[in-house]
Design an enzyme around this catalytic site. Structure first.
Site, PDB file in Angstrom:
ATOM      1  N   LYS A  66       0.812  -1.221   0.000  1.00 42.56           N
ATOM      2  CA  LYS A  66       0.000   0.000   0.000  1.00 42.56           C
ATOM      3  C   LYS A  66       0.848   1.274   0.000  1.00 42.56           C
ATOM      4  O   LYS A  66       0.494   2.257  -0.670  1.00 42.56           O
ATOM      5  CB  LYS A  66      -0.952  -0.004   1.187  1.00 42.56           C
ATOM      6  CG  LYS A  66      -2.045  -1.059   1.075  1.00 42.56           C
ATOM      7  CD  LYS A  66      -3.017  -0.976   2.246  1.00 42.56           C
ATOM      8  CE  LYS A  66      -4.093  -2.044   2.120  1.00 42.56           C
ATOM      9  NZ  LYS A  66      -5.099  -1.955   3.208  1.00 42.56           N
ATOM     10  N   ASP A 102     -10.033   2.569   2.341  1.00 45.30           N
ATOM     11  CA  ASP A 102     -10.113   1.911   3.646  1.00 45.30           C
ATOM     12  C   ASP A 102     -10.639   2.885   4.692  1.00 45.30           C
ATOM     13  O   ASP A 102     -11.438   2.522   5.559  1.00 45.30           O
ATOM     14  CB  ASP A 102      -8.728   1.421   4.090  1.00 45.30           C
ATOM     15  CG  ASP A 102      -8.256   0.189   3.338  1.00 45.30           C
ATOM     16  OD1 ASP A 102      -9.118  -0.579   2.873  1.00 45.30           O
ATOM     17  OD2 ASP A 102      -7.037   0.004   3.231  1.00 45.30           O
ATOM     18  N   GLY A 127      -0.336   0.229   7.055  1.00 40.10           N
ATOM     19  CA  GLY A 127      -1.351   0.963   6.307  1.00 40.10           C
ATOM     20  C   GLY A 127      -2.720   0.889   6.931  1.00 40.10           C
ATOM     21  O   GLY A 127      -3.457   1.885   6.967  1.00 40.10           O
TER      22      GLY A 127
END
Length: 282
Positions: A66, A102, A127
């Site tokens: 990520k 997210d 992340g």
């Protein structure tokens, strides 16, 4: 017809193809979604090169790439910059734009399951943990603490008022964590511990002095498979509210579809597909 991919390692356990395929069917689209295993940085960069060439229209990105996804992008949204991580990439005007959906998904989860929380303790510094910090900030939580073994990745968080707590390895550190948790409304397990194919879930679950956690607190695990991790099992045995990461998984996929296709995703069909896929794996 467009091709979308999930980039990461490992990815064989992912139910994202079922989630996205269900969405495309419900929307009457013929797009396809594929898993692309990228065991190292070189493989990931090849996949990004293919995205630039138009061999895929967009990508989801999962562990461990990520941060690299953001670094390789040409532009990024504010959430990706804030978290220093991207889980969604889209090819646009010959370049790659990075997003962090997210955060969006976890904000929605916390609004439903921990609407009155004002303090959170987050385990992890990768992340997912940074996404959890951003989500807690967006929800207006006043006290946010990150518990991690190393803080190099989490260092930018200290500049935005997030507290840090060392991963307990001594009696003093255990006592400090216990004091923190005694006033927490929300515990977020944001590592891969407990994930199928990942480190043992007890790594985090056994760290928590559950008897000190308020009975009103919510334990949230970003891991979605298995449905009940050791972290969630321990929380439930304490009598706490406990939620796994399935809602976050579906939510981030829905937000990705909005980015890629500019349409409203069929959430009901996506969640149903995820649950069917997870039952089949169990």
């Amino acid at each position: 017809m467009s091709r979308f991919v999930l980039l990461g390692h490992p990815v064989s356990h992912s139910v994202s193809p079922e989630i996205h395929s269900a969405a495309y069917r419900a929307l009457g689209l013929s797009h396809r979604y594929e898993l692309v295993d990228c065991p190292d940085a070189a493989a990931f960069e090849v996949a990004i090169s293919e995205l630039r060439q138009g061999l895929a229209a967009g990508a989801n990105v999962t562990l461990p790439h990520k941060a690299r996804a953001l670094a390789l992008a040409d532009d990024a949204d504010a959430l990706a910059r804030e978290t220093d991580a991207a889980n969604v990439l889209v090819r646009r005007d010959g370049g790659i734009v990075a997003y962090n959906t997210d955060v969006i998904a976890l904000v929605d989860e916390l609004a439903v399951h921990a609407p009155s929380a004002t303090s959170a303790v987050i385990f992890g510094a990768g992340g997912a943990a940074r996404a959890a910090v951003s989500a807690c900030r967006a929800r207006g939580l006043r006290e946010i603490t990150v518990v991690a073994r190393r803080f190099s990745a989490a260092e930018p968080l200290s500049r935005i008022g997030v507290h840090r707590c060392a991963w307990p390895t001594t009696e003093h550190a255990n006592s400090a964590l216990a004091d923190l948790l005694s006033g927490a409304d929300l515990l977020i397990q944001a590592t891969s511990a407990g994930m199928r194919g990942g480190p043992p879930g007890e790594v985090v679950a056994d760290l928590v002095p559950w008897e000190r956690v308020p009975a009103s607190a919510l334990a949230y695990d970003v891991v979605y498979t298995p449905a009940v991790t050791p972290f969630l099992d321990a929380a439930r045995r304490r009598g706490l509210g406990a939620r796994g990461g399935l809602g976050m998984l579906v939510g981030q996929a829905a937000a990705a579809i909005r980015v890629w296709l500019d349409v409203e995703p069929p959430l009901r069909e996506m969640e149903a597909a995820a649950r069917r896929a997870l039952r089949a794996e169990a």
